[in-house]
Enzyme design. Structure first.
Site, PDB file in Angstrom:
ATOM      1  N   ARG A  72       0.856  -1.196   0.000  1.00 51.64           N
ATOM      2  CA  ARG A  72       0.000   0.000   0.000  1.00 51.64           C
ATOM      3  C   ARG A  72       0.889   1.242   0.000  1.00 51.64           C
ATOM      4  NH1 ARG A  72      -1.372   1.566   4.652  1.00 51.64           N
ATOM      5  NH2 ARG A  72      -2.230  -0.418   5.365  1.00 51.64           N
ATOM      6  N   TYR A 124     -15.263  18.416 -15.083  1.00 51.37           N
ATOM      7  CA  TYR A 124     -15.679  17.024 -15.166  1.00 51.37           C
ATOM      8  C   TYR A 124     -16.769  16.775 -14.105  1.00 51.37           C
ATOM      9  CZ  TYR A 124     -15.325  11.951 -14.791  1.00 51.37           C
ATOM     10  OH  TYR A 124     -15.609  10.623 -14.750  1.00 51.37           O
ATOM     11  N   ASP A 196      -6.467  20.235 -14.005  1.00 53.67           N
ATOM     12  CA  ASP A 196      -6.778  18.897 -14.501  1.00 53.67           C
ATOM     13  C   ASP A 196      -6.291  18.844 -15.949  1.00 53.67           C
ATOM     14  OD1 ASP A 196      -7.955  16.610 -15.607  1.00 53.67           O
ATOM     15  OD2 ASP A 196      -9.717  16.746 -14.314  1.00 53.67           O
ATOM     16  N   LYS A 221      -7.438   7.825 -19.168  1.00 57.97           N
ATOM     17  CA  LYS A 221      -7.746   8.390 -20.476  1.00 57.97           C
ATOM     18  C   LYS A 221      -6.515   8.303 -21.378  1.00 57.97           C
ATOM     19  CE  LYS A 221     -11.512   9.090 -18.198  1.00 57.97           C
ATOM     20  NZ  LYS A 221     -11.841  10.329 -17.507  1.00 57.97           N
TER      21      LYS A 221
HETATM   22  C1  PLP Z   1     -12.298  10.774 -16.262  1.00 51.44           C
HETATM   23  C2  PLP Z   1     -11.908  12.108 -15.745  1.00 51.44           C
HETATM   24  C3  PLP Z   1     -11.665  12.308 -14.379  1.00 51.44           C
HETATM   25  C4  PLP Z   1     -11.852  11.222 -13.344  1.00 51.44           C
HETATM   26  O1  PLP Z   1     -10.957  10.189 -13.491  1.00 51.44           O
HETATM   27  P1  PLP Z   1     -11.263   8.637 -13.149  1.00 51.44           P
HETATM   28  O2  PLP Z   1     -10.022   7.946 -13.534  1.00 51.44           O
HETATM   29  O3  PLP Z   1     -12.468   8.240 -13.937  1.00 51.44           O
HETATM   30  O4  PLP Z   1     -11.551   8.593 -11.671  1.00 51.44           O
HETATM   31  C5  PLP Z   1     -11.259  13.560 -13.983  1.00 51.44           C
HETATM   32  N1  PLP Z   1     -11.116  14.576 -14.863  1.00 51.44           N
HETATM   33  C6  PLP Z   1     -11.355  14.422 -16.176  1.00 51.44           C
HETATM   34  C7  PLP Z   1     -11.165  15.579 -17.098  1.00 51.44           C
HETATM   35  C8  PLP Z   1     -11.769  13.191 -16.656  1.00 51.44           C
HETATM   36  O5  PLP Z   1     -12.012  13.056 -17.978  1.00 51.44           O
END
Ligand code: PLP
Length: 400
Positions: A72, A124, A196, A221
């Site tokens: 962890r 998001y 982000d 992503k």
């Molecule tokens: C998908 C996404 C998230 C969240 O990420 P997860 O891996 O699904 O928890 C945050 N910000 C953006 C812009 C996203 O596309």
């Protein structure tokens, strides 16, 4: 990693603005993606970082270990991914999480009850849900504003504002935010800027080179890139990374070694993929711009995008995401989303395969009825790396 603990906001603001980021390891982006943190494994020479599928590590003596105690707290496969991502974002360190939202949760836990966050009003949906429905219950306050309106941003700050939260390009409206201007507003008021960077990836833009203090990714992503793993990362200075690692170990949202390995495999081709995603998306935007059934086409690479010049200054290319509205309203939009064959109807984005979705009813359903509204005839494309002629033909037949 430099391991420096004395980073100040001033020094963070001084990073070079080369599109390749600081050449601290002496190599450029695509080379670092393949090599940083990824030396051949010493015992066997394996050229790929192994999946250290173990929960614990034998220790030579009581109270003495070889860098790892319990998985962890740390795992060598995760360490390799963290070193690579930190290098690509040009930060001291990265902390990888079980998901993007787990990374965001750790950032919000740096705050205390009564602290205030200024957040983009088209973030998001899951980010908004987390702060408004989870952290708000523990005393974190949030104001959503249009971060493209810098006067509105400044006006939204309070004495208690500790964090400004930006997402650029934004999801799903593909707004472009001026990260350098936002960093200045935040720093002048004693707050930090979190960006982000999921849509752009460090290949297209490095927010810390523009003044951001924390960069968050859903590595699910583009960074993973193959729609086969969920993960997250926060890239930041060494002292903040240490706080995040403490929180992560205390709370427990760690990625498993196989997830870290899959993500690291994705990272190796990030530059090549982002070039192709961007080129394909640009061709699709050109094909849709004159289409009679398409309105409200949004792509930062189009000259008439309201922030095209800012995007050109801030990004290396314009990315693989395209949004548009369909003439005929919500029913027409749903029909188009259901008629494409190569573009799978699915949430998520950033994989090699193309996806289409209806944000109002899918990814952004949790923001319905709040101040974060998306048009109900909007569709979002995650343009993959297939042959673009096939993708255009697929969209044209779905729109016909
Ligand atoms: C998908 C996404 C998230 C969240 O990420 P997860 O891996 O699904 O928890 C945050 N910000 C953006 C812009 C996203 O596309």
């Amino acid at each position: 990693m430099t391991g420096e603990n004395d980073e100040t906001p001033d020094r963070r603001g001084d990073r070079p603005r080369s599109p390749d980021g600081p050449p601290r390891e002496g190599h450029r982006f695509d080379t670092r993606a393949i090599h940083v943190g990824q030396d051949p494994e010493p015992a066997t020479g394996a050229v790929v970082v192994p999946i250290y599928q173990t929960s614990t590590f034998a220790q030579p003596h009581v109270g003495e270990h070889l860098g790892y105690e319990y998985a962890r707290t740390g795992n060598p496969t995760r360490t390799a991914l963290q070193e690579c991502l930190a290098s690509l974002e040009g930060t001291d360190a990265a902390v990888c999480f079980a998901s993007g939202l787990a990374g965001e949760d750790a950032i919000f836990r740096l705050l205390s009850p009564g602290d205030h966050v200024v957040m983009a009003n088209d973030v998001y949906g899951g980010t908004w849900r987390q702060i408004a429905q989870v952290h708000a219950r523990w005393g974190i306050e949030v104001t959503a504003v249009d971060l493209a309106d810098l006067d509105a941003v400044a006006a939204a700050f309070r004495d208690t504002t500790r964090l400004l939260w930006a997402e650029t390009p934004s999801n799903p409206l593909l707004k472009i935010l001026d990260l350098a201007a936002l960093a200045e507003i935040a720093h002048d008021r004693g707050a930090r800027l979190a960006a982000d960077n999921t849509f752009a990836t460090p290949y297209l833009q490095q927010p810390t080179s523009l003044g951001a203090d924390l960069v968050v990714h859903s590595t699910t992503k583009y960074i993973g890139g193959h729609s086969d793993v969920v993960g997250g990362a926060v890239c930041t200075d060494a002292a903040t990374a240490e706080e995040l690692a403490f929180l992560q170990n205390a709370v427990g949202a760690v990625p498993g070694p196989f997830d870290a390995w899959l993500t690291l495999r994705g990272v190796k081709t990030l530059g090549v993929r982002m070039e192709r995603h961007s080129a394909n998306a640009a061709r699709i935007a050109e094909a849709l711009v004159e289409h009679p059934k398409v309105t409200g086409l949004r792509y930062p690479g189009l000259a008439d995008h309201p922030a095209h010049r800012l995007a050109a200054r801030q990004m290396r290319a314009f990315g693989g995401m395209v949004s548009f509205q369909v003439a005929g309203g919500i029913e027409a939009a749903k029909a188009v989303a259901e008629r494409t064959e190569l573009f799978f109807l699915a949430e998520s984005l950033g994989g090699v395969e193309s996806l289409i979705e209806h944000p109002g009813l899918m990814t952004h359903a949790s923001v319905a009825g709040t101040e974060l509204q998306v048009p109900d005839d909007l569709l979002r494309l995650s343009v993959g790396i297939e042959d673009v002629n096939d993708l255009i033909a697929d969209l044209e037949s779905a729109l016909a």
